[in-house]
Design an enzyme around this catalytic site. Structure first.
Site, PDB file in Angstrom:
ATOM      1  N   HIS A  53      32.845  36.975  33.490  1.00  0.00           N
ATOM      2  CA  HIS A  53      34.172  36.520  33.905  1.00  0.00           C
ATOM      3  C   HIS A  53      34.534  35.256  33.123  1.00  0.00           C
ATOM      4  CE1 HIS A  53      37.743  36.167  36.163  1.00  0.00           C
ATOM      5  NE2 HIS A  53      37.291  35.648  37.292  1.00  0.00           N
ATOM      6  N   ASP A  73      39.760  35.283  26.134  1.00  0.00           N
ATOM      7  CA  ASP A  73      38.581  34.497  25.766  1.00  0.00           C
ATOM      8  C   ASP A  73      38.353  34.431  24.263  1.00  0.00           C
ATOM      9  OD1 ASP A  73      37.781  33.953  28.475  1.00  0.00           O
ATOM     10  OD2 ASP A  73      37.153  36.046  28.605  1.00  0.00           O
TER      11      ASP A  73
END
Length: 485
Positions: free
Chosen positions: A317, A418
């Protein structure tokens, strides 16, 4: 504290402001609402505060939900497959989340607005800058875009709540520097339970209809303290342990940047963008769902949010951005400055053939380039197009989707958020990758706390899905097959 830009600079003006604040404070107390006196002064120009506006929105929101459940409560909205039960409940509709909805092909929409639209529509600290994340908080809670005055007043309100209790400061100063920043972040938030207005009110037997008042106050108190907590962790672990004072007249992103120790105006604007695009990604992700789940047990916002942060800390995550950066550094070292398409493609194939993944690519829901990635890429193109690490990320972006598509093992060969965030932070000198998830955590508060307030306002029940053992599932499958014969 007088709001920036106020015309109450004279002694008489200040007196009138105080009188109005006192009158408003008395009215709030008569209504049995939690009162924040500094917040009242911020909104003394006649515009509605966020709490006042939300109080006006609640009745129609609750009535709409009540009617909707009554009229359509028996409508089937999804079908569950056995593989979904074993696959992390992937794609099973089962959570109500008002702030955002994630479309596999379009990307995230905040109250119906795309990232590009909120960059255009939300109030800003200055023209040409990124939107204020506190304005997004207003939007997520009410469904309405605040005025510039309302957004700036909310900034002042949040910063007036920033002071940490002494025991939290002592806790952070006493933690070992090698304890991961996310563990420290979670511990500090849990320690703030001592300040919970919701927990204290619940212990005194407050009416259910007032749960949202105290959840609101806890949420804003927590949100105001997070920049100080995050900065204290950063300065303790990586610097000299000292942080500057909060500027009550500055916005949230500017305060966060300065508390961390960065004066660069571009970095401050990056903080506004970072906090905004990382805030919310509908309710099914681990940090959002966990906060919602724990809050449904009537745990305070501090305990619920800390639980969500423990989920965010996982490498599948929020900590993925740290892993992406570590992978990029290794790639840069291996290719020795050769960022040609052929060299990058060969490296990617070597990575995949060795049984490893290309971090930062793929998403549980998205089936296109993450719009959050695009927003960060556009920021980089605007401010540092020639930065070496950005050039490397750009070439990976050109090559990786084709390689992953040929491999045929991924449903989404496109980059997620990300893939890019760490590069922007590196450019401006925030090079400590283990801290990046803490910044993600500060941002995520803007998305999950509004839903906690809404949950308590509409009387959402405790979450309790049904579970089965494998043996019971086998019985169910056998029963379905028998019924078909």
């Amino acid at each position: 504290m007088i709001r920036a830009g106020s015309t109450t600079g004279t002694r008489g003006g200040i007196a009138r402001c105080v009188l109005l604040a006192n009158a408003q404070a008395a009215r709030y107390e008569r209504q049995n609402l939690v009162t924040n006196y500094s917040a009242i002064r911020h909104y003394s120009n006649g515009e509605k505060s966020l709490k006042e506006r939300f109080a006006e929105v609640i009745p129609s929101m609750a009535d709409e939900i009540k009617r909707f459940k009554k009229d359509h409560g028996n409508v089937v909205i999804g079908e569950i497959k056995l593989e979904q039960a074993y696959g992390g409940m992937r794609g099973i509709p089962g959570i109500v989340w008002e702030g955002s909805v994630l479309d596999p092909h379009e990307g995230i929409r905040f109250r119906g607005r795309t990232i590009a639209e909120i960059q255009k529509e939300l109030p800003k600290a200055e023209d040409g800058h990124e939107p204020l994340p506190e304005a997004l908080f207003w939007l997520l809670l009410t469904g309405e875009v605040p005025t510039e005055t309302q957004a700036k007043a909310l900034s002042s309100d949040l910063m007036s709540r920033s002071e940490l209790p002494q025991h939290v400061i002592k806790l952070l100063d006493g933690l070992p520097k090698d304890l991961h920043p996310m563990a420290q972040f979670s511990m500090a938030i849990i320690a703030l339970e001592s300040e919970s207005k919701f927990a204290k009110a619940y212990a005194q037997g407050v009416s259910k209809k007032d749960y949202w008042n105290y959840t609101f106050e806890d949420s804003l108190d927590l949100l105001g303290k997070l920049p100080v907590i995050a900065s204290k962790i950063y300065r303790n672990v990586f610097k000299d342990g000292r942080i500057s004072e909060v500027d009550p007249n500055a916005d949230y992103g500017k305060n966060l940047g300065h508390l961390l120790g960065f004066e660069n105006k571009e970095f401050v604007d990056l903080m506004r963008l970072y906090l905004t695009v990382h805030s919310d990604h509908e309710g099914g992700n681990v940090s959002a769902h966990t906060t919602h789940l724990v809050g449904s047990a009537l745990s305070s916002p501090y305990l619920a949010f800390a639980a969500g942060m423990n989920g965010l800390a996982g490498p599948l995550h929020g900590r993925a951005n740290q892993e992406v950066l570590e992978w990029l550094f290794k790639l840069r070292e291996e290719v020795k400055g050769d960022y040609s398409r052929e060299t990058i493609e060969n490296y990617l194939w070597e990575t995949l053939n060795a049984g490893r993944v290309i971090p930062g690519y793929g998403h549980a829901v998205l089936r296109k380039t993450d719009p959050r990635y695009t927003a960060q890429r556009e920021f980089a193109l605007k401010h540092f197009p020639d930065y070496d690490l950005f050039k490397l990320v750009s070439m990976v972006y050109e090559v990786a989707p084709g390689v992953l598509s040929k491999q045929g093992k991924t449903k989404n060969p496109w980059p997620n958020v990300d893939s890019h965030s760490g590069v922007l932070l590196q450019y401006y000198g925030l090079t400590e990758a283990s801290f990046y998830t803490v910044l993600f955590g500060v941002s995520r508060a803007f998305g999950v706390l509004p839903q906690l307030i809404i949950d308590r306002a509409i009387g959402a029940p405790i979450e309790r899905p049904k579970s089965f053992s494998t043996a019971k599932l086998k019985d169910l499958i056998a029963s379905k097959r028998t019924n078909k014969l």
